[in-house]
Design a protein around this motif. Sequence first.
Motif, PDB file in Angstrom:
ATOM      1  N   HIS A 204       0.845  -1.186   0.000  1.00  0.00           N
ATOM      2  CA  HIS A 204       0.000   0.000   0.000  1.00  0.00           C
ATOM      3  C   HIS A 204       0.883   1.240   0.000  1.00  0.00           C
ATOM      4  N   ARG A 205       0.349   2.339  -0.465  1.00  0.00           N
ATOM      5  CA  ARG A 205       0.967   3.649  -0.253  1.00  0.00           C
ATOM      6  C   ARG A 205      -0.141   4.678  -0.078  1.00  0.00           C
ATOM      7  N   ASN A 206       0.234   5.809   0.493  1.00  0.00           N
ATOM      8  CA  ASN A 206      -0.753   6.871   0.718  1.00  0.00           C
ATOM      9  C   ASN A 206      -1.313   7.364  -0.613  1.00  0.00           C
ATOM     10  N   TYR A 207      -2.595   7.662  -0.608  1.00  0.00           N
ATOM     11  CA  TYR A 207      -3.232   8.223  -1.802  1.00  0.00           C
ATOM     12  C   TYR A 207      -2.732   9.649  -2.026  1.00  0.00           C
ATOM     13  N   VAL A 208      -2.438   9.971  -3.286  1.00  0.00           N
ATOM     14  CA  VAL A 208      -2.017  11.315  -3.686  1.00  0.00           C
ATOM     15  C   VAL A 208      -3.006  11.822  -4.720  1.00  0.00           C
ATOM     16  N   ALA A 209      -3.360  13.075  -4.627  1.00  0.00           N
ATOM     17  CA  ALA A 209      -4.317  13.658  -5.571  1.00  0.00           C
ATOM     18  C   ALA A 209      -3.897  13.361  -7.008  1.00  0.00           C
ATOM     19  N   GLY A 210      -4.832  12.865  -7.782  1.00  0.00           N
ATOM     20  CA  GLY A 210      -4.546  12.501  -9.167  1.00  0.00           C
ATOM     21  C   GLY A 210      -4.397  11.011  -9.378  1.00  0.00           C
ATOM     22  N   ASP A 211      -4.256  10.232  -8.279  1.00  0.00           N
ATOM     23  CA  ASP A 211      -4.154   8.779  -8.409  1.00  0.00           C
ATOM     24  C   ASP A 211      -5.473   8.192  -8.899  1.00  0.00           C
ATOM     25  N   ASP A 212      -5.401   7.020  -9.502  1.00  0.00           N
ATOM     26  CA  ASP A 212      -6.576   6.340 -10.048  1.00  0.00           C
ATOM     27  C   ASP A 212      -7.438   5.814  -8.899  1.00  0.00           C
ATOM     28  N   PHE A 213      -8.698   6.247  -8.831  1.00  0.00           N
ATOM     29  CA  PHE A 213      -9.613   5.821  -7.764  1.00  0.00           C
ATOM     30  C   PHE A 213      -9.853   4.312  -7.775  1.00  0.00           C
ATOM     31  N   ARG A 214      -9.645   3.680  -8.927  1.00  0.00           N
ATOM     32  CA  ARG A 214      -9.926   2.240  -9.020  1.00  0.00           C
ATOM     33  C   ARG A 214      -9.026   1.415  -8.106  1.00  0.00           C
ATOM     34  N   TYR A 215      -7.875   1.976  -7.704  1.00  0.00           N
ATOM     35  CA  TYR A 215      -6.926   1.197  -6.909  1.00  0.00           C
ATOM     36  C   TYR A 215      -6.925   1.605  -5.445  1.00  0.00           C
ATOM     37  N   ILE A 216      -7.921   2.390  -5.043  1.00  0.00           N
ATOM     38  CA  ILE A 216      -8.046   2.717  -3.617  1.00  0.00           C
ATOM     39  C   ILE A 216      -8.549   1.493  -2.857  1.00  0.00           C
TER      40      ILE A 216
ATOM     41  N   PHE B 131      -5.714   4.869   0.993  1.00  0.00           N
ATOM     42  CA  PHE B 131      -4.483   4.175   0.606  1.00  0.00           C
ATOM     43  C   PHE B 131      -4.679   3.561  -0.779  1.00  0.00           C
ATOM     44  N   LEU B 132      -3.603   3.539  -1.535  1.00  0.00           N
ATOM     45  CA  LEU B 132      -3.637   2.948  -2.873  1.00  0.00           C
ATOM     46  C   LEU B 132      -3.025   1.552  -2.819  1.00  0.00           C
TER      47      LEU B 132
END
Length: 298
Positions: free
Chosen positions: A47-59, A71-72
């Motif tokens: 996992h890694r922290n979500y960052v703005a612009g990341d693909d929501f499908r992998y949350i 988290f992504l």
Amino acid sequence: MPQPLLTPELLRQLEQFQLLASRRAKSTARGERRSQARGQSVEFADHRNYVAGDDFRYIDWNLFGRLDRLFLKLYEEERELPVRVFLDASESMAFGEPRKFDFARQVAAAVGYVALCGFDRVSIVPFPDNPEEIATRGALRTVRGRKSALNFFQNINRLTAKGVANFNESLRRGALEARQAGVAVVLSDFLDPAGYESGLTALVGRGFQVNAVQILSPEELSPSTFGDLRLIDSETGGVQEVTYGKYRSTDYQRMVQNFCQRLREYCSGRGISFFMAPSSMALDQLLLKQLRKSEVWG
């Protein structure tokens, strides 16, 4: 018409194997090997922290529900494993009965076939250079996919053993030319007067997982010809007259054993898997037993 390199029965057995790489594949081409790259596959990695612009499908929404933080999910991307087979095609490999080169070509074909069945990229690197075989050698530089196996075998069958090899230079050049390190298999008698050390070291230094297969003929291991002999070097044409009596046979065999043992120890000290294979050895003994037991494939 050339004889098939591998029997249908042996091919069926080899199809069950996959090359075992202790290092994860670093190639940029998609394949079926786990790599250190992060991408889209079915193998969860981290996992890694979500960052703005990341693909929501992998949350990871389950984790969000427990921690109220985004988290992504990261996955291991599958890559192909580059496999390079260095094939000694010098004049000395044409010696013996069975010929050393014939046995070496069979081993090269088997290693390549296992790699092709595993969707890995195969390169056969014969040395020394032979201008008469430019097209054939070019076709063997990069081979992919099991559907390529027939042409792959035909091209290996077209190779001949001639000329003077520069073992160390050929391996050094092959290590530098490789875009990515992977598995390297060296098929040779290792009888180059300049030695073998710098060539093998170059492959290890480049990051290859190296397997060395020394192929000698029965006549080299235990000569059956005695008397006053005129020996001619098949590569340089050099002539040496010797008297070889039966009483010298033990000394000769001890010298050969010492040479092979030094090569074995050199390989062992550098993490290289070493195999000794007389050209008279049953092919399945090497392929289905020794290589499998040493976890070259499995």
